[in-house]
Design an enzyme around this catalytic site. Structure first.
Site, PDB file in Angstrom:
ATOM      1  N   LYS A   1       0.830  -1.224   0.000  1.00 18.43           N
ATOM      2  CA  LYS A   1       0.000   0.000   0.000  1.00 18.43           C
ATOM      3  C   LYS A   1       0.859   1.266   0.000  1.00 18.43           C
ATOM      4  O   LYS A   1       0.760   2.103   0.903  1.00 18.43           O
ATOM      5  CB  LYS A   1      -0.930   0.030   1.214  1.00 18.43           C
TER       6      LYS A   1
ATOM      7  N   THR B   1     -11.430  -0.732   3.367  1.00 19.96           N
ATOM      8  CA  THR B   1     -12.714  -1.350   3.726  1.00 19.96           C
ATOM      9  C   THR B   1     -13.058  -1.174   5.209  1.00 19.96           C
ATOM     10  O   THR B   1     -14.152  -1.519   5.629  1.00 19.96           O
ATOM     11  CB  THR B   1     -12.682  -2.853   3.389  1.00 19.96           C
TER      12      THR B   1
ATOM     13  N   ARG C   1      -8.952 -13.249   8.666  1.00 19.88           N
ATOM     14  CA  ARG C   1      -9.298 -13.775   9.987  1.00 19.88           C
ATOM     15  C   ARG C   1     -10.399 -14.826  10.006  1.00 19.88           C
ATOM     16  O   ARG C   1     -10.333 -15.738  10.850  1.00 19.88           O
ATOM     17  CB  ARG C   1      -9.598 -12.600  10.933  1.00 19.88           C
TER      18      ARG C   1
END
Ligand SMILES: O=c1ccn([C@@H]2O[C@H](COP(=O)(O)O)[C@@H](O)[C@H]2O)c(=O)[nH]1
Length: 239
Positions: free
Chosen positions: A62, A124, A216
């Site tokens: 990123k 998100t 996760r």
């Protein structure tokens, strides 16, 4: 493509040893994501481990900086021979264009295939309310995410990272050749945790996602293998 090949699992673990243990525990996973936590703690060693096992690699660093700096980082990252690489769209059009060129140069210099460079539209973990109130963005969230994706497309990037809630609109407007990768995926049985704009794996694929990033719900499960199988089964019913 087999449905399980559309799932990218993040190696969000603190060190190389834990990363290798997770890769060993989930041999069916074909596409792994290396992000900020693991790369910051352990550097590029994990990339060689994954390549030696013929895995595909999403290097999710990123990047977000001025054009000259992101270009340098992209040139170096492209030399690792990874499949996907991220930059924030908010770095701006000049940085996106510089990054795109640098990825080609870095891969050429290293003699590897260039990664597909994709832009983060809006994390998100950000809600509409946070976009308006914390980030002071006056646009509606879907309009903002689309603007970021279009800027990435106009800058020559291969695709975007977007929430599954915006993927249908982006697919319709950006077309079928623009790669859309969706994190924020949550099976109905999983906790949302810090993800604010999620959909289930099946909903995201039906809405037009090329790849789903699912962490996760799999890696944090007591039985990662079972969680993986449940997700693959959900997607197989669509095929
Ligand atoms: O907008 C974004 C961009 C990247 N991510 C990354 O995806 C995974 C999601 O993990 P979960 O455990 O499934 O929440 C994580 O590595 C993030 O860094 C994202 O979530 N949203």
């Amino acid at each position: 493509m087999n449905t399980h090949k559309k799932i990218i699992v993040p190696l969000d673990v603190p060190d190389l040893q834990s990363a290798i243990a997770l890769v060993d525990r989930l041999p069916q996973v074909d596409f792994w994501k290396v992000g900020l936590e693991l790369f910051t703690s352990s550097g590029p060693a994990i990339l060689e481990v994954l390549k030696s096992r013929q895995k595909r690699i999403f290097l999710d660093l990123k990047f977000h900086d001025i054009p000259n700096t992101v270009a340098g980082a992209c040139r170096a990252a492209a030399g690792y021979g990874v499949d996907l690489l991220t930059i924030h769209a908010t770095a701006g059009q000049d940085a996106l264009r510089a990054a795109r060129s640098a990825v080609q140069e870095g891969a050429l210099q290293a003699g590897v295939k260039p990664p597909q460079l994709i832009a983060i539209t809006l994390l998100t973990s950000i809600s509409s309310r946070q976009l308006a109130i914390d980030l002071k963005v006056p646009l509606e969230l879907p309009e903002y995410a689309l603007a970021m994706a279009l800027m990435a497309q106009e800058s020559g990037l291969s695709g975007a990272v977007c929430s599954p809630q915006e993927v249908a609109q982006l697919r319709q407007i950006c077309g079928h050749d623009f790669l859309l990768v969706c994190p924020g995926i949550r099976p109905s049985w999983a906790q949302k945790a810090d993800q604010k704009r999620s959909l289930t794996p099946a909903q995201a694929i039906l809405a037009g996602a090329d790849y789903l990033v699912i962490g996760r719900p799999i890696t944090g499960s007591d039985d990662p293998q079972l969680a993986w199988n449940q997700i693959v089964e959900e997607l197989t019913t669509l095929a």
